[in-house]
Enzyme design. Sequence first.
Site, PDB file in Angstrom:
ATOM      1  N   SER A  52      27.398  37.899  36.288  1.00  0.00           N
ATOM      2  CA  SER A  52      26.371  38.493  35.454  1.00  0.00           C
ATOM      3  C   SER A  52      25.080  37.710  35.627  1.00  0.00           C
ATOM      4  CB  SER A  52      26.810  38.433  33.984  1.00  0.00           C
ATOM      5  OG  SER A  52      25.738  38.648  33.086  1.00  0.00           O
ATOM      6  N   TYR A  99      30.908  34.091  27.242  1.00  0.00           N
ATOM      7  CA  TYR A  99      30.474  34.884  28.384  1.00  0.00           C
ATOM      8  C   TYR A  99      29.631  34.047  29.340  1.00  0.00           C
ATOM      9  CZ  TYR A  99      28.721  39.045  30.849  1.00  0.00           C
ATOM     10  OH  TYR A  99      28.418  39.991  31.803  1.00  0.00           O
TER      11      TYR A  99
END
Length: 254
Positions: free
Chosen positions: A143, A166
């Site tokens: 990401s 994350y």
Amino acid sequence: MLEDKVIVVTGGAGLIGSRFCQAIVDQGGIAVVADLNLEAAEKTAQTVGGDTRRAIALKLDITDKVSLEAGIATLRDSFGRIDGLINNAYPRNKNYGRRLEEVEYADFCENMSLHLGGYFLTSQVFSAYFAAQKGGAIVNMSSIYGVMAPRFEVYDNTPMTMPVEYAAIKSGVVHLTRYFAQYYKASGVRVNTLSPGGVEDGQAPSFLAAYAQFCGTKGMLDADDLTGGLVFLLSDHARYVTGQNLVIDDGFSL
């Protein structure tokens, strides 16, 4: 670009995974919709491939070595080879996504284990198979928040946040990719990362507008916006590309 290549997509029944499976089929490949939810995988395989057998469902647990080895054996018996793996699954526990002050240590560790640990285990098992086969490509999904600090301001006045788990997981994925690429680069095994920006999935208009202020012409992406880069990394056009991180984010991380 993927003519007759057998590509495994973990989390293949999800929003992004299903689009990846469609792109593989559209490019002449065979998509293996690998998911813990077999019923969802079967529905996705039917939607993507119809009766062509260009898409098949496979129940797969990325945190279970026995499941991974059994999946490889099944595909080897069915097709004679496997050409690629996309680590796309997104496992997390019920407490995932809390604000930093509310994250419990046990939850942080469990989510790291499920997601980053699952990508490690899947890469470990498939890399060994690809090395013995003398060829194969792995694409790990990271990401933009694996390569940059969060822009917390885009979450203002929303119930959302950018989870600390994350950030730790996705940055770990980028370096895990480099480790495997270096370890296996003389064995014909290529390992790369795809790092997308945010993908639209019913977020509030205020969030979409705040996010778009940092982008070029698109803002939040559609899952289909990622497929060109993915197909390239899996294809023979990228035969000498390994250990790299391809960012697709409409300029958000600039």
